[in-house]
Design a protein around this motif. Structure first.
Motif, mmCIF file in Angstrom:
data_model
loop_
_atom_site.group_PDB
_atom_site.id
_atom_site.type_symbol
_atom_site.label_atom_id
_atom_site.label_comp_id
_atom_site.label_asym_id
_atom_site.label_seq_id
_atom_site.Cartn_x
_atom_site.Cartn_y
_atom_site.Cartn_z
ATOM 1 N N ASN A 132 0.871 -1.177 0.000
ATOM 2 C CA ASN A 132 0.000 0.000 0.000
ATOM 3 C C ASN A 132 0.905 1.223 0.000
ATOM 4 O OD1 ASN A 132 -1.958 1.938 0.403
ATOM 5 N ND2 ASN A 132 -2.957 0.864 2.077
ATOM 6 N N GLU A 133 1.425 1.553 -1.156
ATOM 7 C CA GLU A 133 2.434 2.598 -1.255
ATOM 8 C C GLU A 133 1.908 3.996 -0.936
ATOM 9 O OE1 GLU A 133 4.144 1.876 -5.086
ATOM 10 O OE2 GLU A 133 4.870 -0.091 -4.461
ATOM 11 N N GLN A 134 0.608 4.185 -1.004
ATOM 12 C CA GLN A 134 0.029 5.493 -0.688
ATOM 13 C C GLN A 134 -0.573 5.538 0.713
ATOM 14 O OE1 GLN A 134 0.553 7.890 -2.901
ATOM 15 N NE2 GLN A 134 1.547 6.312 -4.153
ATOM 16 N N TYR A 135 -0.516 4.436 1.447
ATOM 17 C CA TYR A 135 -1.159 4.307 2.761
ATOM 18 C C TYR A 135 -2.634 4.679 2.697
ATOM 19 C CZ TYR A 135 3.069 3.418 5.485
ATOM 20 O OH TYR A 135 4.200 2.872 6.020
ATOM 21 N N LYS A 136 -3.271 4.264 1.636
ATOM 22 C CA LYS A 136 -4.712 4.443 1.549
ATOM 23 C C LYS A 136 -5.357 3.566 2.613
ATOM 24 C CE LYS A 136 -8.713 3.425 -1.268
ATOM 25 N NZ LYS A 136 -9.231 2.588 -2.312
ATOM 26 N N VAL A 137 -6.227 4.134 3.442
ATOM 27 C CA VAL A 137 -6.912 3.359 4.467
ATOM 28 C C VAL A 137 -8.176 2.781 3.860
ATOM 29 C CG1 VAL A 137 -8.031 3.413 6.720
ATOM 30 C CG2 VAL A 137 -5.958 4.748 6.334
ATOM 31 N N TYR A 138 -8.262 1.473 3.834
ATOM 32 C CA TYR A 138 -9.414 0.777 3.290
ATOM 33 C C TYR A 138 -10.478 0.657 4.374
ATOM 34 C CZ TYR A 138 -6.640 -0.711 -0.732
ATOM 35 O OH TYR A 138 -5.883 -0.740 -1.874
ATOM 36 N N HIS A 146 -5.284 -4.204 9.379
ATOM 37 C CA HIS A 146 -4.499 -4.192 8.147
ATOM 38 C C HIS A 146 -3.060 -3.860 8.494
ATOM 39 C CE1 HIS A 146 -8.150 -3.010 5.407
ATOM 40 N NE2 HIS A 146 -8.201 -4.248 5.824
ATOM 41 N N ILE A 147 -2.146 -4.461 7.761
ATOM 42 C CA ILE A 147 -0.751 -4.059 7.786
ATOM 43 C C ILE A 147 -0.450 -3.503 6.407
ATOM 44 C CG2 ILE A 147 1.652 -4.800 7.966
ATOM 45 C CD1 ILE A 147 0.735 -6.953 9.950
ATOM 46 N N TYR A 148 -0.134 -2.221 6.376
ATOM 47 C CA TYR A 148 0.168 -1.538 5.125
ATOM 48 C C TYR A 148 1.680 -1.494 4.933
ATOM 49 C CZ TYR A 148 -4.631 0.237 5.610
ATOM 50 O OH TYR A 148 -5.994 0.348 5.758
ATOM 51 N N VAL A 149 2.152 -2.022 3.818
ATOM 52 C CA VAL A 149 3.579 -2.047 3.520
ATOM 53 C C VAL A 149 3.849 -1.057 2.395
ATOM 54 C CG1 VAL A 149 5.502 -3.454 2.701
ATOM 55 C CG2 VAL A 149 3.793 -4.449 4.241
ATOM 56 N N LYS A 150 4.602 -0.023 2.736
ATOM 57 C CA LYS A 150 5.017 0.967 1.742
ATOM 58 C C LYS A 150 6.427 0.650 1.238
ATOM 59 C CE LYS A 150 5.031 5.963 1.087
ATOM 60 N NZ LYS A 150 4.738 7.249 1.712
ATOM 61 N N SER A 151 7.291 0.222 2.174
ATOM 62 C CA SER A 151 8.658 -0.175 1.844
ATOM 63 C C SER A 151 9.130 -1.118 2.952
ATOM 64 C CB SER A 151 9.574 1.048 1.748
ATOM 65 O OG SER A 151 9.771 1.607 3.032
ATOM 66 N N LEU A 152 10.343 -1.615 2.848
ATOM 67 C CA LEU A 152 10.847 -2.523 3.877
ATOM 68 C C LEU A 152 10.909 -1.862 5.247
ATOM 69 C CD1 LEU A 152 13.715 -4.449 2.051
ATOM 70 C CD2 LEU A 152 11.498 -5.340 2.779
#
Length: 160
Positions: A132-138, A146-152
């Motif tokens: 989820n590169e934009q950290y859009k909250v679903y 949810h665990i949002y992964v933008k980068s390592l």
């Protein structure tokens, strides 16, 4: 973003946040850090086979289990949000709760981890982990996370 990338990032994030990684399986079935926890009806494997994988009807193997302070995360990870994984986790907790508790108890007893935990009394949180590169909250139903992964190194968890 690949599923393996999501796995590596979420594991490192959870460890930094003080979660104990209990069981898991990297994509492709190999994992040098954790053992796999399979949840299945023991009556399916009734022939005392040394290879229970041959009896996988109804078997569920979540991608990762993590524990902290009376909460057990049950995580499914994909490159993108997965409705199928959401249903898998929902059915696990609704239809196989007893099997889940029994499998966790046996798994932890055999490995000498999480001793003294009453697996029927802890809180189970189904978690969808995904890129989820934009950290859009679903929008999500109550009780999920949810665990949002933008980068390592850029990961966050949101509880609903």
């Amino acid at each position: 973003m690949t599923e393996s990338f999501v796995h590596v990032a979420m594991r490192e994030y959870l460890k930094k946040e003080g979660w104990t990684l209990v069981a898991g399986e990297y994509p492709g079935g190999s994992d040098d850090e954790l053992y796999v926890l399979s949840i299945m009806d023991p009556s399916v494997a009734c022939d005392n086979s040394p290879d229970p994988r041959r009896h996988s009807e109804g078997e569920i193997i979540p991608d990762l289990f993590a524990y902290k302070a009376g909460v057990m995360l049950i995580i499914e990870a994909k490159p993108k949000y997965s409705f199928d994984d959401k249903e898998k986790l929902r059915k696990l907790l609704a239809d196989k709760y007893g099997l889940l508790c029994d499998a966790l108890r046996k798994f932890c007893d055999e490995r000498g981890i999480l001793s003294g935990i009453n697996f029927e009394k802890i809180r189970y949180v189904p978690v969808l982990a995904f890129g989820n590169e934009q950290y859009k909250v679903y929008d999500e139903e109550t009780g999920f996370a949810h665990i949002y992964v933008k980068s390592l190194s850029d990961v966050k968890m949101v509880f609903f």
